[in-house]
Structures are given as C-alpha cells and as structure tokens.
Write a protein that holds these residues in place. Sequence first.
Motif, PDB file in Angstrom:
ATOM      1  N   TYR A  30       6.253   8.605   6.334  1.00 19.66           N
ATOM      2  CA  TYR A  30       5.896   7.179   6.309  1.00 19.66           C
ATOM      3  C   TYR A  30       4.801   6.861   7.327  1.00 19.66           C
ATOM      4  O   TYR A  30       3.808   6.203   7.001  1.00 19.66           O
ATOM      5  CB  TYR A  30       7.145   6.331   6.601  1.00 19.66           C
ATOM      6  CG  TYR A  30       6.865   4.853   6.754  1.00 19.66           C
ATOM      7  CD1 TYR A  30       6.691   4.032   5.634  1.00 19.66           C
ATOM      8  CD2 TYR A  30       6.765   4.261   8.012  1.00 19.66           C
ATOM      9  CE1 TYR A  30       6.431   2.683   5.764  1.00 19.66           C
ATOM     10  CE2 TYR A  30       6.505   2.909   8.152  1.00 19.66           C
ATOM     11  CZ  TYR A  30       6.341   2.130   7.036  1.00 19.66           C
ATOM     12  OH  TYR A  30       6.087   0.788   7.179  1.00 19.66           O
ATOM     13  N   GLY A  82      -5.330   5.039   7.074  1.00 20.53           N
ATOM     14  CA  GLY A  82      -4.103   4.841   6.330  1.00 20.53           C
ATOM     15  C   GLY A  82      -3.953   3.439   5.770  1.00 20.53           C
ATOM     16  O   GLY A  82      -4.927   2.691   5.633  1.00 20.53           O
ATOM     17  N   CYS A  83      -2.730   3.080   5.454  1.00 18.38           N
ATOM     18  CA  CYS A  83      -2.464   1.755   4.897  1.00 18.38           C
ATOM     19  C   CYS A  83      -2.704   0.651   5.922  1.00 18.38           C
ATOM     20  O   CYS A  83      -3.028  -0.477   5.556  1.00 18.38           O
ATOM     21  CB  CYS A  83      -1.027   1.685   4.386  1.00 18.38           C
ATOM     22  SG  CYS A  83      -0.764   2.617   2.843  1.00 18.38           S
ATOM     23  N   THR A 114       1.551   4.424  -3.104  1.00 25.19           N
ATOM     24  CA  THR A 114       1.416   5.879  -2.993  1.00 25.19           C
ATOM     25  C   THR A 114       2.588   6.604  -3.642  1.00 25.19           C
ATOM     26  O   THR A 114       2.573   7.831  -3.751  1.00 25.19           O
ATOM     27  CB  THR A 114       1.327   6.315  -1.519  1.00 25.19           C
ATOM     28  OG1 THR A 114       2.599   6.090  -0.873  1.00 25.19           O
ATOM     29  CG2 THR A 114       0.227   5.560  -0.785  1.00 25.19           C
ATOM     30  N   CYS A 122       0.834  -1.203   0.000  1.00 26.54           N
ATOM     31  CA  CYS A 122       0.000   0.000   0.000  1.00 26.54           C
ATOM     32  C   CYS A 122       0.870   1.254   0.000  1.00 26.54           C
ATOM     33  O   CYS A 122       0.606   2.211  -0.743  1.00 26.54           O
ATOM     34  CB  CYS A 122      -0.922  -0.018   1.211  1.00 26.54           C
ATOM     35  SG  CYS A 122      -1.865   1.502   1.500  1.00 26.54           S
ATOM     36  N   VAL A 123       1.903   1.260   0.808  1.00 26.63           N
ATOM     37  CA  VAL A 123       2.800   2.423   0.896  1.00 26.63           C
ATOM     38  C   VAL A 123       3.478   2.661  -0.450  1.00 26.63           C
ATOM     39  O   VAL A 123       3.556   3.802  -0.941  1.00 26.63           O
ATOM     40  CB  VAL A 123       3.841   2.228   2.001  1.00 26.63           C
ATOM     41  CG1 VAL A 123       4.907   3.324   1.934  1.00 26.63           C
ATOM     42  CG2 VAL A 123       3.175   2.242   3.377  1.00 26.63           C
ATOM     43  N   VAL A 144       1.350   8.004   6.283  1.00 29.49           N
ATOM     44  CA  VAL A 144       0.787   7.170   5.221  1.00 29.49           C
ATOM     45  C   VAL A 144       0.293   5.852   5.792  1.00 29.49           C
ATOM     46  O   VAL A 144      -0.768   5.346   5.410  1.00 29.49           O
ATOM     47  CB  VAL A 144       1.837   6.918   4.114  1.00 29.49           C
ATOM     48  CG1 VAL A 144       1.322   5.889   3.114  1.00 29.49           C
ATOM     49  CG2 VAL A 144       2.174   8.217   3.409  1.00 29.49           C
ATOM     50  N   GLN A 171      -6.330  -0.092   5.667  1.00 31.44           N
ATOM     51  CA  GLN A 171      -6.594  -0.755   4.392  1.00 31.44           C
ATOM     52  C   GLN A 171      -6.173  -2.213   4.443  1.00 31.44           C
ATOM     53  O   GLN A 171      -6.884  -3.095   3.943  1.00 31.44           O
ATOM     54  CB  GLN A 171      -5.847  -0.035   3.270  1.00 31.44           C
ATOM     55  CG  GLN A 171      -6.078  -0.650   1.887  1.00 31.44           C
ATOM     56  CD  GLN A 171      -5.418   0.163   0.779  1.00 31.44           C
ATOM     57  OE1 GLN A 171      -5.546   1.392   0.737  1.00 31.44           O
ATOM     58  NE2 GLN A 171      -4.688  -0.508  -0.107  1.00 31.44           N
TER      59      GLN A 171
END
Length: 307
Positions: free
Chosen positions: A130, A161-162, A62, A58-59, A133, A165
């Motif tokens: 980081y 955030g991730c 982005t 996921c990070v 996110v 998710q």
Amino acid sequence: MAAVAACGSGPTPSDDYLSGALAQQVTQRIHDLDYPYDEQSSFGFQMGNLQTQLIHDCVEATGLKVPPPDLTQPDPASYVPDVATLWLTAPRDFGVARSLSDPTVLASLRAAMAGESKDGSTHTGYPDDYDTVVYGSTDDPKDWLTFSIGDGGEVQVPVGGCFGQATQQMYGVPAVDYERARHEMPKVADVLAEAVSSKKVRSTVGAWSSCMKKKSYTAKDPSELGQALSDWLTGAVDGKMTVQQVQAKEAALAVADKDCKTSSGLGTAADESFVDAADKALNSKQGVVSAYREMNDHALKLLAKRS
C-alpha cells in the motif's frame, strides 16, 4: 487619534492601527500571504479530506482492495485565532463563541475531543504494498523532494505514486511544481516573527503586558492570549461552560486587549512593522506568489465541483 506623546519615558499611545487604512493594509498582506486560508478556516481540513479521497480512488484503480478512507474532523485549534490575528488585530470578540454557537461545529468538536472521530488511519487491513502505491518507491529520487529546514535539518515530501497524482489533481500542476511553490512561498509566521522582533515592537510589548496585568490578564505578549481562548473553547466543548459564558469572557478580553494595544502603542507598531516585513517578503517572491495563488484557485474550484 494620532500618536500622542506620553510624559517622560513611558509608552506613546496610538490608535492608528484601528484606522481603516492601516487595518486594510494588514488584511491585504495576510490575504496575499495566506490565501485562501485567510478566507476559509476550513480549507485545510477540506483539502486534507479531498486528498485522502483522491488517494483512495487512485489506489483502488490499481486493483488493490483497501478499507474506506478515514476522513478528518475540523481541528479544535482552527476555531482559536492564530498568532498573527492575536498580534495584529483588536476585534470586538475573537470568534470562538460565534463558532461554538453553530450546533454542527459544537457536535463535531465534542466528537473529536471524545475520540469518536475517525481521525488517522491505522492501516489495518491494508495490503503490504500500500505505501509503495501511495508514495512511490523510497529508492526512487523522482518520487520525493527534499527541502532544507531550520537548524540544518531536512524534510522529504512525496511527489510520486497516488499521493503525487492526487496533488496534481487538486492544484492543476505536477506535484513537484506545487510542493516547490509551497516551500518557497513566504509564510505569515516568518513575516510576523520578523515584525515582532523589530525594535519598534519590542519597545512596546512590556507596556502592553503591564497594562493587561492590571486588567487581571497574564500574558507576556498577545500570542499568549490564545491559551485562554483555547481553555474556554475546551470548557464549552466539555460542558463546563456555556457558549454565552465564553462569549462574555472573550468580549471582555477583547476590550482589555484593545485598550492596552492603544495605550502602549503596540497595536500600531505591530501593524506597521508587519506591513513593512510582508512587503519585503512578497516583493522578493512575486512569481511564486502569483503561481501559488493560481494553484489554490484551482483547488477551490475542484472543491466546489465535488461538494
């Protein structure tokens, strides 16, 4: 045998806890409370690694460039029976030597204990934003849930955030729904604490401890047997004991524990009290229990698909 009255004011022996009926009731209640951890001791660290990988993906999506994810090794403690198992069962052995007999398990434990595993990220080389996110904004209440814990404390859990998710991907529901269900789900530890604090159990623990002392084991209650098992596991990992020696020691401990749980009546008292306490807890949270099981079923299917 059924419970047999003892002379005077001594303990009342009972081996009812060894019967198929009562043992199955205990097993089912633990399953209902702790699924799927009761069936797969590795589920926890597998899900942790999956979550780490999903967050990483996921990070990167982005546009942030981050180091490869740090995946964990199994926790050595996961190969030692938990407190509920020590209180509620009388196994032929405690499973430590059986786990250590797998060369892969032994190697991973040696790597972990020697500090050679990659447990825990130091975030070296991670960009400044980081954490935002991954966890969302610390100022946005939609990104966090706050739960009350014992002694008036609180704990915050990220759902944005991730991280959020990844939670939704793993369990098939919004992170908020999963975390609320996880928090509300009755816990084995809480049910066990209620059971062992009952008068029925407390009246038998002293006799069990005295019986164990006569057999050269010092423990105030069954939970303290875990320390000896942990020490033997460490001895095998360190090369100071062989797996065969661990097997012999835990088999002897299991025999002593079974004899003392029977002669003191603790085995039956603990099992019956646990079933009663579990039924009360599960019946009060039927909707949560059902929903939480569906979430974990989704996670198991995802694990199987990605394996």
